[in-house]
Scaffold this active site. Structure first.
Site, short mmCIF file in Angstrom:
data_model
loop_
_atom_site.label_atom_id
_atom_site.label_comp_id
_atom_site.label_asym_id
_atom_site.label_seq_id
_atom_site.Cartn_x
_atom_site.Cartn_y
_atom_site.Cartn_z
N LYS A 191 39.28 10.64 47.53
CA LYS A 191 40.10 10.80 48.45
C LYS A 191 39.99 11.74 49.64
O LYS A 191 40.09 11.52 50.89
CB LYS A 191 41.46 11.86 47.75
CG LYS A 191 42.12 10.56 46.96
CD LYS A 191 43.14 11.55 46.04
CE LYS A 191 43.72 10.47 44.82
NZ LYS A 191 44.71 11.09 43.78
N GLN A 196 46.41 16.94 42.18
CA GLN A 196 45.96 15.89 40.97
C GLN A 196 46.36 16.18 39.77
O GLN A 196 46.33 17.31 39.35
CB GLN A 196 44.21 15.79 41.20
CG GLN A 196 43.59 14.79 40.52
CD GLN A 196 43.52 13.53 40.90
OE1 GLN A 196 44.00 13.42 42.25
NE2 GLN A 196 43.53 12.30 40.26
N ASP A 222 52.32 11.58 47.31
CA ASP A 222 52.47 10.88 46.01
C ASP A 222 53.67 10.30 45.87
O ASP A 222 53.54 9.48 45.14
CB ASP A 222 51.94 11.74 45.04
CG ASP A 222 50.50 11.87 44.70
OD1 ASP A 222 49.72 10.92 44.87
OD2 ASP A 222 50.00 13.04 44.20
N1 GUN Z 1 45.82 11.32 38.90
C1 GUN Z 1 45.67 10.07 38.75
N2 GUN Z 1 46.15 9.37 39.76
C2 GUN Z 1 46.86 10.25 40.66
C3 GUN Z 1 47.51 9.92 41.65
O1 GUN Z 1 47.94 8.84 42.19
N3 GUN Z 1 47.88 11.19 42.31
C4 GUN Z 1 47.77 12.18 41.67
N4 GUN Z 1 48.60 13.48 42.34
N5 GUN Z 1 47.11 12.53 40.65
C5 GUN Z 1 46.37 11.35 39.86
#
Ligand code: GUN
Length: 312
Positions: A53, A97, A120
């Site tokens: 990311k 996350q 998200d």
């Molecule tokens: N953990 C695994 N996929 C995601 C996601 O799309 N967003 C977040 N915040 N955590 C994750």
């Protein structure tokens, strides 16, 4: 042979559009969009996701703010960080996350993120907006699924969509998005009776159960389109690992089109996160992020704000 929907190519195109939007915003005197990424602890999979990311943000011209916190970080300290990020005008998107360490209430933390910065799309305000068709930020994987379907169909009106999986992050929001597109949606899950028969009626199957190779060839009507959201890491005979989707790929070649795993939905998720960050930045700069309510985070950590406890 089924057409393979190339998620990497679609994601690349979306990235180009996102970058062009950022360049235009900056040329117009707006700030670079800012994305805060918060990682608590050192879960190896989360480290990989967060690394991707941050890298993608930099590539596209999004300023990233990286917050790596030790696994022992207290919930109050995490809430205090989120409050600071909510109040920081250089931060347009906040991503915490998950999974979080067990001593932290994940729901509480996700609800502490200002809905306008919730890139998200996990906050109940954004969930509510999606289910009422009133805008908001759409979760990245469901948004990516929709964009992949848009490469195959001009219009989803009246199509029979079967969603397998009822998670808050994937199954439920996908169902809402498909309804918004006038599809007829059946939401199923691993406990659904007669799942194969239900799937055999579908024009579109979206498999998001997290059950490797659940969807077999005989579940799929000729000419159906299949989106495979599943990713399970499986050990191979030679001791290596490989990613397996929820669909038995080799058996569904009578489908019209299918997404591979890897290289299907996966690349779309991160590109949609970038697109959401730009949307959030644009809305915040234009002053129309419309959280719908105002919360003062000045006094944080004020736990009552997050827990719903009454202040008396
Ligand atoms: N953990 C695994 N996929 C995601 C996601 O799309 N967003 C977040 N915040 N955590 C994750």
């Amino acid at each position: 042979m089924a057409e393979i929907i190339d998620g990497r190519a679609v994601a690349r195109k979306l990235d180009e559009e996102t970058k062009a939007q950022i360049d235009a915003m900056v040329a117009a005197g707006m700030p670079h969009p800012g994305l805060a990424v918060v990682l608590v602890g050192s879960d190896p999979a989360s480290e990989v996701y967060v690394g991707r990311k941050l890298k993608k943000s930099t590539e596209l011209g999004i300023v990233s703010f990286e917050h790596r916190l030790p696994a022992e970080t207290s919930q109050d300290d995490l809430l205090a960080l989120i409050a600071r990020l909510n109040a920081d005008s250089a931060v347009h998107g906040i991503l915490v996350q998950v999974p979080l360490p067990a001593h932290i209430d994940t729901g509480l933390v996700l609800r502490a993120i200002a809905p306008s910065k919730d890139v998200d799309g996990f906050h109940p305000v954004n969930v509510g907006r999606l289910s009422t068709g009133t805008g908001g930020i759409v979760p990245c994987t469901p948004l990516g699924v929709t964009k992949l379907l848009d490469t195959v169909f001009d219009d989803l009106t009246g199509l029979d969509v079967v969603v397998i999986g009822k998670s808050n992050i994937v199954g439920k929001p996908i169902a809402m998005l498909m309804l918004e597109r006038e599809a007829t949606v059946t939401v199923t899950h691993i406990e659904t009776k007669g799942l194969a028969d239900i799937c055999r009626q579908a024009d579109i199957i979206i498999a998001a159960a997290g059950a490797p190779e659940l969807v077999r060839g005989y579940w799929v009507k000729p000419g159906a389109v299949i989106i495979d959201v599943g990713i399970t890491r499986r050990k191979t005979a030679d001791g290596k690992t490989k990613l397996v989707g929820d669909v038995k790929f080799d058996e569904v070649q009578h489908a019209r089109a299918v997404t591979p795993v890897p290289g299907g939905v996966g690349p779309m998720t991160i590109s949609c996160l970038m697109a959401n960050t730009v949307q959030a930045a644009r809305d915040q700069v234009a002053g129309k992020s419309g959280d719908g309510f105002t919360i003062s985070f000045d006094d944080v950590p004020d736990r009552s704000m997050f827990t719903g406890e009454t202040q008396d």
